[in-house]
Design a protein around this motif. Structure first.
Motif, PDB file in Angstrom:
ATOM      1  N   LEU A  35       0.960  -1.367   0.056  1.00  0.00           N
ATOM      2  CA  LEU A  35      -0.106   0.112   0.106  1.00  0.00           C
ATOM      3  C   LEU A  35       0.860   1.208   0.001  1.00  0.00           C
ATOM      4  O   LEU A  35       0.399   2.073  -0.641  1.00  0.00           O
ATOM      5  N   THR A  41      -8.484   4.112  -1.231  1.00  0.00           N
ATOM      6  CA  THR A  41      -8.355   2.868  -0.536  1.00  0.00           C
ATOM      7  C   THR A  41      -9.665   2.735   0.562  1.00  0.00           C
ATOM      8  O   THR A  41      -9.866   1.418   0.930  1.00  0.00           O
ATOM      9  N   GLY A  47      -8.442  -1.298  -4.048  1.00  0.00           N
ATOM     10  CA  GLY A  47      -7.855   0.109  -4.237  1.00  0.00           C
ATOM     11  C   GLY A  47      -8.223   0.687  -5.516  1.00  0.00           C
ATOM     12  O   GLY A  47      -8.543  -0.285  -6.611  1.00  0.00           O
TER      13      GLY A  47
END
Length: 477
Positions: free
Chosen positions: A15, A29, A50
């Motif tokens: 991430l 997200t 995402g």
């Protein structure tokens, strides 16, 4: 309807890298923010982990490399107007939205081409090139909201394909990023070119499973000087189908040749006041375009072919108001369908033009046997019929009957020498049926091609055709 295959949670490291690659203001997200990017017009839905908004090739190449190394699926998306679930992230993963890559980079009338980014809307392109006397032939019904990237991903065409062809015939070259994260430039800037394999046509229609299109060089066509509209009413679908065959067998090709069966006509008549003669069982909407000096002769030739046994009325529009009036029947159909049933299954099968009568007769039989109301209309000039099965999604008996009917419909189409999709693609909705149409050796070759473009299997996995029984090696990690 939700459809999700469980996938591993994204790591904190992934991430963090994702945020760096996406750039400021280009990453979602939070599940609530990602939710709208998990659907298309098929009404299937799956929540992505995402959403990244595409910015440029460098960003996209880095994103593909990140997903490749992590084994995370990556699904390209335009505006979600597709009807087969091809942009639904059913493996979770990341959705890459191209809606912000929406620049027209170049219009070159002297070379009859335009260079565009994938997020450009079809209607936006048509306005821009129309200002210099040209058009891009593909014209899906959703032109106001669908993107060029989506048109290319599905090879979506519309009514004008009967004369001018699909995106495959109207695209000179592409720039794309494959599943290895490599930049590919395919095609040429000229209308002739035979060096190497035609990867442009291969990528078009591949539904984002081979490469992510970042730029397209499109072949433009001059706007016609003149256009005329006709509406032909027939006693039944066989008379209309025979007329279509006669029209397509003579030299003048109409720029649109649309058909509506008796069920479609009844549907519209129920909700809109229409000026139709008694006893109409099928309608053809016909447009002819070309040089002004020869348009009357062209119309006369098409009208003569349309004057087939079973013709009840042939009307020609003499003004813009009459053109609108003649098209009213066709344009009123989709809103009318929404009144009849809360859900429809919309298929876009294709058969040879000479077999359309048999197809619709077979569909009428399936409707009687199953109790499912079926309404048919579409692009008669190339045998591309939109078959609408109208059902109540809350009635399990009706849903089961519709799915049996769909299965039998696909069998009918293949018996008639047709194909399961003309322009809507395969996505999730039709992948279980693909093996009926494509032989095993050809399907194996397609899977090998997919592995060459996308060794890790991250680009829109599971779409377009059934996956192999054994799990892809790259997904066993």
């Amino acid at each position: 309807m939700s459809t999700t295959t469980p996938t591993p949670e994204l790591s904190a490291g992934f991430l963090k890298s994702l945020a760096r690659i996406a750039g400021a203001g280009r990453l979602l997200t939070d599940p609530a923010d990602c939710w709208p990017y998990g659907y298309d017009n098929s009404r299937l839905h799956a929540l992505p982990r995402g959403v990244v908004f595409a910015a440029d090739e460098a960003q996209i190449m880095a994103l593909v490399a990140l997903c490749r190394d992590a084994g995370v699926s990556l699904v390209a998306r335009g505006r979600g107007t597709g009807t087969t679930g091809a942009t639904v992230p059913d493996r979770g993963g990341i959705v890459l939205s191209f809606e912000r890559m929406d620049s027209i980079l170049r219009i070159a009338p002297e070379d009859r081409l335009a260079v565009v980014q994938p997020g450009v809307l079809n209607e936006q392109l048509q306005r821009a090139v129309g200002a210099v006397g040209f058009f891009w032939p593909p014209d899906p019904t959703s032109a106001a909201s669908c993107t060029i990237g989506g048109n290319l991903a599905y090879n979506s065409a519309g009514p004008r394909a009967v004369k001018y062809g699909t995106p495959r015939e109207n695209t000179l070259g592409l720039v794309a990023v494959n599943g290895r994260g490599e930049r590919l430039r395919t095609g040429v800037l000229t209308t002739k070119g035979v060096v190497g394999y035609d990867l442009t046509r291969l990528i078009i229609g591949s539904e984002g499973t081979l490469a992510l299109i970042t730029e397209a060089t499109l072949k433009l066509t001059p706007l016609p000087e003149a256009k005329r509209t006709l509406r032909a009413a027939y006693a039944d679908i066989h008379a209309a189908s025979a007329a279509v065959s006669a029209i397509m067998a003579q030299p003048v090709i109409p720029c649109a040749l649309e058909i509506m069966d008796a069920a479609a006509i009844r549907t519209v008549q129920r909700y809109a006041g229409l000026d139709l003669p008694e006893g109409v069982g099928a309608l053809l909407m016909i447009e002819v375009d070309g040089p002004a000096a020869g348009i009357d002769q062209s119309v006369a030739a098409v009208a003569a072919a349309a004057d087939h046994a079973g013709l009840i009325e042939l009307r020609r529009a003499e003004s813009a108001e009459e053109v609108t009036s003649l098209w009213k029947t066709r344009k009123a159909l989709s809103p009318a369908l929404r009144h009849i049933a809360p859900k429809k299954i919309n298929e876009d099968i294709v058969v040879p033009v000479s077999r359309m009568g048999e197809l619709i007769e077979g569909l009428e039989g399936l409707s009687r046997e199953s109790g499912v109301q079926i309404v048919n209309f579409g692009h008669a000039g190339n045998g591309n019929i939109h078959v609408n099965l109208l059902i109540d999604p809350d009635d399990p008996v009706a849903v089961e009957s519709a799915h049996r009917c769909l299965d039998e419909m696909f069998s009918l189409v293949l018996r008639l020498g047709g194909t399961l999709s003309g322009e809507h693609g395969v996505g999730i909705a039709k992948r279980a049926f693909v093996e009926r149409e494509i032989d095993a050796p050809v399907l194996a070759l397609m899977r090998d091609i997919k592995r060459q473009f996308d060794p890790a299997g991250i680009l829109n996995p599971g779409k377009g055709f059934p996956e192999e029984t054994a799990e892809h090696p790259a997904r066993q990690r």
